[in-house]
Design an enzyme around this catalytic site. Structure first.
Site, short mmCIF file in Angstrom:
data_model
loop_
_atom_site.label_atom_id
_atom_site.label_comp_id
_atom_site.label_asym_id
_atom_site.label_seq_id
_atom_site.Cartn_x
_atom_site.Cartn_y
_atom_site.Cartn_z
N CYS B 88 75.70 43.71 43.80
CA CYS B 88 76.03 44.40 42.55
C CYS B 88 77.50 44.27 42.18
CB CYS B 88 75.63 45.87 42.63
SG CYS B 88 73.85 46.09 42.66
N HIS B 344 71.99 48.78 33.95
CA HIS B 344 72.47 48.05 35.12
C HIS B 344 71.85 46.65 35.21
CE1 HIS B 344 74.11 47.05 38.90
NE2 HIS B 344 73.28 47.69 39.69
#
Lengths: 475, 401
Positions: B88, B344
């Site tokens: 991430c 996201h």
């Protein structure tokens, strides 16, 4: 020193289906299934092999070592891959070992036991385990159970001394299961009783008693792995008192297949008097009859993890659909996440087989830190040495929960998937799946032990792999 | 002695696509959407860009491997394009590549692009990913919420909180981000929610309910970087410079060593310490005008407030409930809605955070503008708490005299 049983361990899966739940689910179509009591069954991540491992761990607690492992079952998970060999690695036994799978009949375990008792090997481990699938609504579904018994045979017969045995082989098809078929096909019980059980057992017993110079009246315990409707008339023909009949454990466990004679023996060995004579019968396309004498000092050697402990660990389950799902009789929708490919890289598995099968961590030769998985460089932030790590078996090391979750999103046949970070006593930490725990059971710092279980199923390639999982250490 | 990255590179253009369930768009469309905005912002031509970095995580679900997807989507003139992936932290990693290229003097203008097309799996939540052939043999079949949820149990145990007390503070993290996203037209989730809604939502992974989890979104974000001198020459007299770009990946200690109790993220602490040093930040709580942290789950944001040195140990729940990180609080956090509500798209997220800091530093945030900040921080936590990549970036406003 005399030949016989040195140690014994019993494992019954934790879950016990209440037969009443089964009967109620089937009441619309039949009154003849269900009944009273409960039957043991394992969750999706258990099979005959994992049962065998667990019973083997118990039997090996008091046995220093063995030179061979025999695994008796009619439900070995692999037809062609040594099941006994995998069990041996899970037990952490050295590779210099003879291993053998035996099956083919409900007598698999008693016949293997006779071979061991007649043999001269210093110490052999016999594992007997079955997980027979049963068709929903069938009489077998109510009657069968799951379980495993392991025993070590050596020249230190502290539990039971071997006096003699006889066998008879007859192609009597009371039931059968063709290779590749899921369920047993069973014939009428009255025919089997009259034509097989009674005459076969009587002939073998009379021969055995004559051979050993023992009279039927001297038998303190007779183990016939069958229900009272067959066993009682059988005992009458043997001329023994009804009271010597060992408990067939129908009410609490069910018939656990090849392990059943040994499971009943485990019950007898917990209660019998020193020196008691025990007749052990195995039945299936013939008969095995084994005469044993309880150890003179048996009170000091009764198994800690025997039948009583296994019975006490049970949890009654009234959810019949859960039973069907776990035993593979019902395929529930598991969502798209279940489509994840679970292909095993076998060269990786072989490279790491002691790590995966035997749960071997590594101890850093520079700083002594125990770690999982073992690695070329030490994980201790104060060390990080490129130093060899010596294997440390973590399977039997107690641990506690550092963190955990109950994950309802992750794929598992039995949601939620519970997993977490755990800390081993004496060092070592791991990120690991939990099993046999329910919602709200786990907490930070809860005590854990480890069990060998099915990790993933690769249905596309007909393979499943095993690893160790954490479960609560229950007193 | 290395001098670090501080003020060596300016950001002259940024773009960010609308985040959300972009059913009708592919990763190429999303990248073009972000790039078009950035190009106009920078006031340069496409062919002025001399090198590019592409960040994408779940290649299986969207672009496939290599730098080609960016080169082809933007029809770049065969300039070097490097594909990077660091869980991430991927978007921040792409920015790091572009920033270092400019700082080295190898190129004058570079592009960092992050993109993720998550909504082509056919199911909710993040895609399944391969763990590696050995890890597959022993690691649990975890999901991101399950892995992060573990911070909750460990944090509560360490600080003597009940799970209910912790969940109440976690709930405010989500309530605050939803309130902020109302003012962000590009955000995926723009509905205000209440604490009661959060607490009564279905459980995803104990103790995380549905509203403790961020959106799973499609999106792209990008940055065009150059030297401060060229930025000024291009007319960007006031511009944003990179003050610090730090990365700290786990080395296995969290998962395999007793030194970690599961209640915090050591890598964030390391990356933050290095970033503060690189940026010359001595009192982050006083100096940072706003922060964008990796709120993949509410509990992550909570523990990270301590790991970044903004809340004292054990104080994060109280600080959160006191509104310290609200838009009108002392340290506004997730002014754009964060991962929770902006969304996201993994590879884009680091650059999306930079985009919000950039927007706020330049005073362009409209109704969600938080005063006149001069320093902002972004933080990513890639992977899962016991095995992760933390990144901390600090951006500052350079005002011409």
């Amino acid at each position: 020193m005399s030949r016989g049983l040195t140690t014994l361990g019993v494992y019954l899966p934790r879950w016990r289906l209440a037969r009443r739940a089964l009967g109620e689910a089937m009441a619309w179509r039949t009154q003849s299934v269900g009944g009273r009591g409960e039957r043991s069954y394992g969750h999706w991540d258990e099979d005959a092999l994992t049962y065998a491992v667990e019973s083997g761990r118990y039997a090996m607690m008091d046995a220093p070592t063995v030179d061979g492992v025999v695994f008796a079952s009619t439900t070995h998970p692999f037809q062609d891959r040594s099941n006994a060999g995998l069990v041996a690695e899970a037990l952490g036994l050295p590779a210099a070992l003879t291993t053998q799978d035996v099956g083919g009949s409900q007598r698999a375990a008693t016949s293997a036991l006779i071979a061991m008792l007649e043999g001269r090997a210093p110490a052999r481990l016999l594992l007997a385990a079955d997980r027979r699938r049963t068709q929903p609504g069938s009489p077998q579904e109510s009657a069968y159970g799951d379980g495993a018994v392991a025993c070590v045979v050596s020249d230190a017969a502290v539990l039971a001394e071997y006096l003699g045995s006889t066998s008879e082989s007859v192609d009597f098809v009371d039931h059968y299961r063709e290779s590749g078929q899921p369920y047993d096909y069973a014939l009428e019980e009255r025919w089997v009783r009259t034509e097989a059980w009674v005459p076969f057992v009587r002939r073998a017993t009379e021969r055995l008693l004559a051979q050993c110079g023992v009279s039927a009246a001297e038998l303190a315990h007779v183990i016939v792995p069958v229900g009272a409707s067959v066993a009682e008339p059988l005992l009458r023909t043997l001329g023994v008192a009804p009271s010597v009949r060992a408990d067939a454990l129908h009410d609490r466990v069910g018939d656990v297949g090849v392990a059943h004679p040994l499971l009943m023996l485990a019950g007898v060995l917990e209660q019998c008097a020193p020196g008691a004579l025990i007749l052990l019968i195995g039945f299936g396309q013939g008969v095995d009859a084994i005469l044993l004498r309880a150890g003179a000092d048996i009170a000091a050697h009764r198994p800690a993890s025997g039948l009583s402990a296994a019975l006490a660990a049970g949890v009654t389950d009234h959810a019949y659909v859960r039973f069907l799902s776990h035993t593979g009789a019902l395929s529930l929708d598991a969502g798209m996440r279940a489509e994840r490919d679970a292909r095993t890289a076998h060269s990786v598995h072989y490279r790491k087989h002691t790590v995966i099968n035997g749960f071997a961590g590594g101890r850093c030769s520079a700083c002594g830190t125990v770690q999982f998985p073992p690695a070329p460089a030490c994980v201790n932030p104060e060390c990080r040495a490129f130093a060899p790590q010596t294997p440390v078996r973590l399977a039997d090391v107690p641990a506690t929960v550092k963190t955990y979750t109950e994950d309802w999103l992750a794929y598992t046949p039995a949601p939620p998937l519970v997993y977490g970070n755990v800390a081993f006593e004496g060092g070592g930490n791991a990120f690991i799946e939990f099993t046999d725990v329910g919602r709200g059971d786990v907490a930070v710092a809860a005590p854990l032990r480890f069990v060998f279980r099915i990790k993933d199923v690769d249905a596309a390639r007909g393979f499943h792999r095993y690893f160790w999982k954490a479960t609560l250490r229950r007193s | 002695m290395a001098s670090g990255i501080r003020d060596k590179v300016a950001i002259v253009g940024m773009g960010c696509s609308q985040f959300g369930e972009r059913w009708s768009l592919g990763p190429d469309d999303l990248m073009v959407e972000a790039f078009t905005e950035a190009l106009a912002d920078a006031g340069i031509e496409r062919d002025d860009i001399e090198a590019a970095w592409l960040g994408v995580f779940y290649q299986e679900q969207s672009t496939s491997k290599s730098g080609l997807p960016l080169s082809m989507a933007l029809r770049l003139p065969n300039i070097p394009v490097t594909r990077v992936e660091n869980l991430c932290a991927t978007g921040t990693e792409a920015l790091r590549g572009a920033v270092y290229a400019v700082a080295s003097g190898a190129v004058d203008i570079a592009l960092a692009m992050g993109v993720e097309k998550l909504k082509d799996t056919g199911f909710g939540g993040l895609p399944e990913r391969a763990k590696g052939t050995f890890e597959d043999l022993w690691q649990p079949g975890f999901t991101p919420p399950g892995a992060f949820a573990q911070l909750g149990a460990a944090y509560a145990a360490r600080h003597g909180l009940s799970i209910d007390e912790l969940r109440r503070a976690m709930a405010h993290v989500s309530v605050k981000s939803h309130a902020n996203a109302v003012h962000n037209p590009k955000a995926h989730l723009r509905n205000p929610i209440s604490t009661e809604q959060v607490l009564s939502a279905p459980m995803v992974a104990f103790p995380l309910g549905v509203y403790d989890c961020c959106g799973v979104s499609d999106g792209a974000a990008c940055a065009i970087v150059t030297t401060p001198e060229i930025a000024a020459r291009l007319g960007h007299r006031d511009h944003v410079t990179v003050k610090a770009l730090q990365l700290a990946p786990s080395n296995g200690a969290e998962m395999s060593h007793a030194s970690w109790d599961g209640s915090y993220t050591p890598t964030t602490r390391l990356a933050a310490a290095r970033a503060y040093r690189e940026a010359g930040v001595t009192d982050p709580a006083a100096q940072l005008g706003l922060i964008e942290v990796h709120d993949c789950f509410s509990v992550t944001e909570l523990v990270v407030m301590e790991d970044l040195g903004l809340s004292a140990p054990g104080r994060a729940p109280a600080d959160i409930l006191d509104g310290r990180y609200d838009r009108d609080g002392a340290i506004p956090c997730q002014t754009d809605g964060g991962l929770k509500c902006f969304g996201h798209p993994v590879g884009a997220s680091g650059l999306r955070m930079a985009y919000e800091i950039y927007t706020q530093l330049l005073g362009r945030a409209g109704p969600r503008q938080v005063g006149s900040p001069t320093l902002g921080l972004s933080h990513n936590l890639g992977g899962i708490p016991n095995r992760n990549v933390a990144s901390v970036a600090i951006f500052g406003l350079h005002q011409s005299k």
